[in-house]
Design a protein around this motif. Structure first.
Motif, mmCIF file in Angstrom:
data_model
loop_
_atom_site.group_PDB
_atom_site.id
_atom_site.type_symbol
_atom_site.label_atom_id
_atom_site.label_comp_id
_atom_site.label_asym_id
_atom_site.label_seq_id
_atom_site.Cartn_x
_atom_site.Cartn_y
_atom_site.Cartn_z
ATOM 1 N N THR A 200 0.696 -1.163 0.071
ATOM 2 C CA THR A 200 0.132 0.046 -0.040
ATOM 3 C C THR A 200 0.905 1.331 0.029
ATOM 4 O O THR A 200 0.471 2.248 -0.522
ATOM 5 N N SER A 201 1.864 1.357 0.597
ATOM 6 C CA SER A 201 3.121 2.535 0.683
ATOM 7 C C SER A 201 4.307 1.942 0.452
ATOM 8 O O SER A 201 5.003 1.286 1.462
ATOM 9 N N SER B 175 4.966 16.122 -11.314
ATOM 10 C CA SER B 175 4.319 17.314 -11.318
ATOM 11 C C SER B 175 3.379 17.279 -10.026
ATOM 12 O O SER B 175 3.331 16.276 -9.504
ATOM 13 N N LYS B 176 3.025 18.269 -9.470
ATOM 14 C CA LYS B 176 2.064 18.530 -8.172
ATOM 15 C C LYS B 176 0.727 17.783 -8.312
ATOM 16 O O LYS B 176 0.492 16.819 -7.667
ATOM 17 N N ALA B 177 0.261 17.978 -9.669
ATOM 18 C CA ALA B 177 -0.733 17.131 -9.932
ATOM 19 C C ALA B 177 -0.676 15.584 -10.109
ATOM 20 O O ALA B 177 -1.555 14.969 -9.270
ATOM 21 N N GLU B 178 0.476 15.286 -10.553
ATOM 22 C CA GLU B 178 0.861 13.775 -10.595
ATOM 23 C C GLU B 178 0.970 13.554 -9.196
ATOM 24 O O GLU B 178 0.399 12.260 -8.699
ATOM 25 N N GLU B 179 1.340 13.971 -8.642
ATOM 26 C CA GLU B 179 1.819 13.575 -6.962
ATOM 27 C C GLU B 179 0.501 13.523 -6.055
ATOM 28 O O GLU B 179 0.333 12.442 -5.416
ATOM 29 N N PHE B 180 -0.361 14.420 -6.519
ATOM 30 C CA PHE B 180 -1.737 14.380 -5.895
ATOM 31 C C PHE B 180 -2.290 13.129 -6.171
ATOM 32 O O PHE B 180 -2.957 12.665 -5.405
ATOM 33 N N LEU B 181 -2.430 12.897 -7.363
ATOM 34 C CA LEU B 181 -3.142 11.730 -7.946
ATOM 35 C C LEU B 181 -2.615 10.320 -7.703
ATOM 36 O O LEU B 181 -3.118 9.417 -7.078
ATOM 37 N N PHE B 182 -1.162 10.331 -8.079
ATOM 38 C CA PHE B 182 -0.478 8.808 -7.964
ATOM 39 C C PHE B 182 0.391 8.763 -6.700
ATOM 40 O O PHE B 182 0.700 7.525 -6.491
ATOM 41 N N GLY B 183 0.750 9.927 -5.884
ATOM 42 C CA GLY B 183 1.737 9.780 -5.054
ATOM 43 C C GLY B 183 3.067 9.710 -5.552
ATOM 44 O O GLY B 183 3.352 9.480 -6.746
ATOM 45 N N SER B 184 4.062 10.093 -4.656
ATOM 46 C CA SER B 184 5.553 9.780 -4.877
ATOM 47 C C SER B 184 5.962 9.159 -3.861
ATOM 48 O O SER B 184 6.258 9.781 -2.913
ATOM 49 N N VAL B 185 6.896 7.918 -4.101
ATOM 50 C CA VAL B 185 7.712 7.482 -3.012
ATOM 51 C C VAL B 185 8.795 8.340 -2.717
ATOM 52 O O VAL B 185 8.914 8.600 -1.300
ATOM 53 N N LYS C 173 7.391 11.087 -0.189
ATOM 54 C CA LYS C 173 7.256 10.409 1.169
ATOM 55 C C LYS C 173 8.408 10.194 2.023
ATOM 56 O O LYS C 173 8.364 10.329 3.222
#
Lengths: 322, 164
Positions: free
Chosen positions: B111-112, B137-147, B150
């Motif tokens: 999950t993470s 991008s910020k939008a991609e991070e919002f939608l998909f998250g970023s390892v 985090k």
């Protein structure tokens, strides 16, 4: 025409024209060929197919051939039967194209999970003769929330003070329902304005359609939260505010010229998130929640509960039941 | 904290290759450096496949690629001069694996990935964690998250190298 179907029609639906009687269908794999007048036999019950379900897209009827409007012959109740259709297709979200999957198994699992929870559509999954999990759904008799809001005959300020607190209260209940799904590691997957219905009889907000699956991992709830944010923006604004329609809404040049790129939404650069600039009576606390969905934000909600924690004080400020 | 005990998290991507190469460049002349190459297995959701067989096939293919990548990452490090005995390789299998090996002591809930990496980092007492970054991008991070985001936000008591 099958004589068995004719007999069933005579017994259970005498008002249905016998000349349209089709055949008995026990294997629903070839859903395109299941048509008006056919009878789907599932788990010992019979479903008379009335028509394919349609969705309105850009004002045009888009038929969903795997979704059948039916009458359960034994009870006389109307039902929706969703037949198995494993489809992969792209959906466009702003600049992104996301691969989406239609998963009957996912929807069946969620229907089991939310049985008796009237914040969601209800139904059961019955395998057909080939083992296809057919979802037999009760019809939610209600209207899309967004259309209800659009129809409220009031200017924004009156709407915001008199109607919005009650709507927000119920919307937060709908958010809690999504949070419940997430707590069980399930996503709704297709949170859109037309998938939240207001039941005519009870006024309850109810979610429909859970069969979309996505391959998101590091932020599994992101898409659902994005959908909730879109609906919240619509509800707080009593409609969408886009660069295309702002000029028609009568805002002063001073207000319009104060809008900056950061005020618009992350995913749709023409859709305003900072509604506080248009409507100064929107409390700062609520506007801050809206700004979480703007280009200017640096903080995202990872969980629905985080958004709800910030909405609850807003509801109290607005005089709603918080 | 042992800053020369370095965890390099990889996922088979080009960004991960850059992270491995960078680590090799930085540490090749350090006799004390110990490198743990870590891959957290994450299979696609079962919901995305029409049947068990097609899902299992995809999972097998994914696992083969990740394990080959780990081997390749080891070669890259050795090629930069890191002694083989200073390199450990860890492949954490998915708890949702369709294979029989999910009942191991540690498996990934998937999950993470970031949280899984941070857990291994803590267990192993590594003082440095290295990840590659796509530059979303910020939008991609919002939608998909970023390892990588985090890890940057949640890592404690260690140094984070984010390789662009």
């Amino acid at each position: 025409m099958s004589s068995e179907v004719s007999e069933l029609i005579r017994a259970y639906c005498p008002s249905f024209s016998a000349k349209h009687a089709g055949r008995i269908v026990e294997d629903t794999s070839e859903f395109m060929s299941v048509d008006h007048g056919d009878v789907i036999r599932l788990g010992g019950r019979h479903y008379l197919v009335l028509r394919d379900e349609c969705e309105q897209r850009f004002g045009i009827d888009d038929p969903k051939y795997w979704v059948k409007r039916c009458r359960e012959m034994e009870s006389g109740e109307r039902r929706i039967l969703k037949l198995v259709f494993h489809e992969t297709f792209p959906i466009k979200l702003g600049d992104f194209e996301i691969r989406c999957y239609r998963s009957p198994e996912k929807e069946a699992r969620i229907l089991n999970l939310v049985r008796g929870d009237l914040r969601f559509m209800q139904g059961e999954t019955i395998p057909d003769a080939k083992g296809n999990p057919v979802r037999v759904l009760d019809i939610v008799r209600g209207r899309r929330l967004d259309l209800r809001v659009e129809d409220i005959d009031a200017d924004h300020e009156t709407y915001f003070h008199e109607h919005f607190p009650g709507i927000l209260n119920k919307f937060m209940g709908a958010c809690e329902a999504i949070s419940f799904l997430h707590s069980r590691w399930e996503k709704h997957g297709d949170i859109r304005r037309d998938h939240l219905l207001v039941e005519y009889e009870t006024g309850a907000y109810r979610w429909i359609d859970f069969d979309y699956a996505f391959d998101f991992h590091e932020n599994p709830w992101g898409l659902d939260i994005f959908g909730l944010g879109n609906i919240l923006l619509f509800l707080a604004g009593k409609g969408e505010h886009t660069t295309q329609n702002l000029a028609e809404k009568g805002f002063s040049d001073e207000v319009l010229s104060s809008l900056e790129p950061d005020d618009f939404t992350l995913m749709f650069a023409n859709r305003l998130a900072n509604l506080g600039k248009l409507y100064p009576y929107i409390p700062r606390e609520l506007n801050n929640v809206l700004l979480h969905f703007s280009i200017g934000t640096y903080v995202f909600y990872d969980h629905v509960e985080e958004m709800l924690d910030e909405l609850r004080p807003c509801l109290r400020l607005l005089g709603g039941a918080g | 904290m042992d800053c020369k005990k370095i965890l390099v998290a990889v996922d088979g991507s080009e960004n991960a290759t850059r992270a491995v190469e960078y680590t090799g460049e930085m540490m090749h002349d350090s006799a004390e450096a110990r490198i743990l190459l870590l891959c957290i297995e994450r299979f696609p959701d079962r919901d995305l496949f029409p049947d068990e067989d097609s899902w299992k096939k995809n999972c097998e293919e994914h696992r083969r690629k990740m394990q080959a990548f780990l081997q390749e990452a080891r070669f890259i490090l050795e090629g930069k001069g890191i002694p083989s005995e200073h390199i450990d390789v860890r492949y954490v299998v998915s708890c949702k694996s369709p294979f029989a090996d999910r009942a191991v002591a540690r498996c990934s809930h998937g999950t993470s990935i970031a949280q899984e990496i941070l857990a291994v980092l803590k267990e192993e007492g590594c003082g440095t964690v290295v990840v590659g970054r796509r530059g979303v991008s910020k939008a991609e991070e919002f939608l998909f998250g970023s390892v990588s985001s985090k890890i940057m936000h949640h890592a404690r008591a260690c140094t984070v190298w984010v390789v662009e």
